[in-house]
Scaffold this active site. Sequence first.
Site, PDB file in Angstrom:
ATOM      1  N   THR A 133       0.849  -1.200   0.000  1.00 22.46           N
ATOM      2  CA  THR A 133       0.000   0.000   0.000  1.00 22.46           C
ATOM      3  C   THR A 133       0.888   1.255   0.000  1.00 22.46           C
ATOM      4  OG1 THR A 133      -1.696  -1.187   1.223  1.00 22.46           O
ATOM      5  CG2 THR A 133      -1.798   1.219   1.330  1.00 22.46           C
ATOM      6  N   GLY A 135       6.275  -0.782  -0.221  1.00 23.44           N
ATOM      7  CA  GLY A 135       7.159   0.324   0.146  1.00 23.44           C
ATOM      8  C   GLY A 135       7.450   0.323   1.642  1.00 23.44           C
ATOM      9  N   ASP A 148       8.425   3.360   5.105  1.00 21.97           N
ATOM     10  CA  ASP A 148       8.659   4.743   5.540  1.00 21.97           C
ATOM     11  C   ASP A 148      10.115   4.952   5.926  1.00 21.97           C
ATOM     12  OD1 ASP A 148       5.882   5.639   5.314  1.00 21.97           O
ATOM     13  OD2 ASP A 148       5.555   4.101   6.828  1.00 21.97           O
ATOM     14  N   GLY A 201       0.741   4.899   5.766  1.00 18.32           N
ATOM     15  CA  GLY A 201      -0.590   4.916   5.146  1.00 18.32           C
ATOM     16  C   GLY A 201      -1.631   4.225   6.014  1.00 18.32           C
ATOM     17  N   GLU A 250      -0.479  -5.353   6.106  1.00 20.78           N
ATOM     18  CA  GLU A 250       0.843  -5.472   5.458  1.00 20.78           C
ATOM     19  C   GLU A 250       1.695  -6.510   6.186  1.00 20.78           C
ATOM     20  OE1 GLU A 250       1.260  -0.929   3.692  1.00 20.78           O
ATOM     21  OE2 GLU A 250       2.123  -1.365   5.642  1.00 20.78           O
ATOM     22  N   LYS A 309      14.530   6.933   2.139  1.00 24.59           N
ATOM     23  CA  LYS A 309      13.990   6.041   3.172  1.00 24.59           C
ATOM     24  C   LYS A 309      15.075   5.264   3.919  1.00 24.59           C
ATOM     25  CE  LYS A 309       9.719   7.001   1.827  1.00 24.59           C
ATOM     26  NZ  LYS A 309       8.744   6.102   1.297  1.00 24.59           N
TER      27      LYS A 309
HETATM   28  C1  5RP Z   1       1.512   2.118   4.142  1.00 26.41           C
HETATM   29  C2  5RP Z   1       2.979   1.894   4.124  1.00 26.41           C
HETATM   30  C3  5RP Z   1       3.740   2.406   2.962  1.00 26.41           C
HETATM   31  O1  5RP Z   1       4.497   1.359   2.425  1.00 26.41           O
HETATM   32  C4  5RP Z   1       4.668   3.492   3.405  1.00 26.41           C
HETATM   33  O2  5RP Z   1       3.912   4.481   4.065  1.00 26.41           O
HETATM   34  C5  5RP Z   1       5.435   4.106   2.229  1.00 26.41           C
HETATM   35  O3  5RP Z   1       4.571   4.846   1.440  1.00 26.41           O
HETATM   36  P1  5RP Z   1       5.030   5.578   0.119  1.00 26.41           P
HETATM   37  O4  5RP Z   1       5.373   4.511  -0.876  1.00 26.41           O
HETATM   38  O5  5RP Z   1       3.830   6.383  -0.282  1.00 26.41           O
HETATM   39  O6  5RP Z   1       6.224   6.445   0.441  1.00 26.41           O
HETATM   40  O7  5RP Z   1       3.543   1.304   5.012  1.00 26.41           O
HETATM   41  O8  5RP Z   1       0.921   1.690   5.335  1.00 26.41           O
END
Ligand code: 5RP
Length: 218
Positions: free
Chosen positions: A23, A77, A79, A92, A98, A116
């Site tokens: 996500t 992905g 953070d 997210g 996840e 990241k």
């Molecule tokens: C959602 C997540 C995403 O993988 C994380 O927030 C990264 O998001 P993005 O690809 O928009 O930088 O853990 O719950």
Amino acid sequence: MKLEVARAAIKYVVPNSIIGVGTGSTANFFIDELATIKDAISGTVASSVVTAERLQSHGIEVIDLNNVKEISVYIDGADESDKELNLIKGGGGALTREKIVAAVAKRFVCIADESKLVSVMGNFPLPVEVIPMSVSYVKKQISKSIGGSPIIREGFTTDNGNLILDIHGLKIENPKTLENKLNNIVGVVTNGLFANRGADILLLGTPNGVETISPDFL
Ligand code: 5RP
């Protein structure tokens, strides 16, 4: 960079198998790339409602995890990631689903831009999914035994009907211990540390192209 890592992740897609799909904005790029080879896979398991909807809008089949024998690879992905590929996820708010999909998958390929990758995680507030009635208790327990400042994510409810506390101000020296400690607080569903099951491979987007990081090579 997010688009480039999403494209690079396609080579980790195992033909004729079920793919776990994450996500977020990077995962969204991956979904759009996956659509171009959708006939080569048997289906997907989605880590959130929004991901399921995007997959379905491309005509990609989304299967209930309980009806799936095996997920060959999970692509998502993050953070933050450290060099051992411990992750913070849940920006997210999809951390629990996840974590479930990552646990089932044989391999976890994380896709992220170079911002990241950090030496010590914690600059990004650590999300914790909490049963609504326990929010005030969990906050107190975090302040007492973990540290940092737990702040409720205003106006947000997870796909599971729960709330998120974001813990600000942590310096995460021992991710596995912290992951376990937080999960032991009654009322916590799970937290966004992916250390007991971190990523197996990190595809990192840089201005010079995509770097592949795997702890096996450290
Ligand atoms: C959602 C997540 C995403 O993988 C994380 O927030 C990264 O998001 P993005 O690809 O928009 O930088 O853990 O719950």
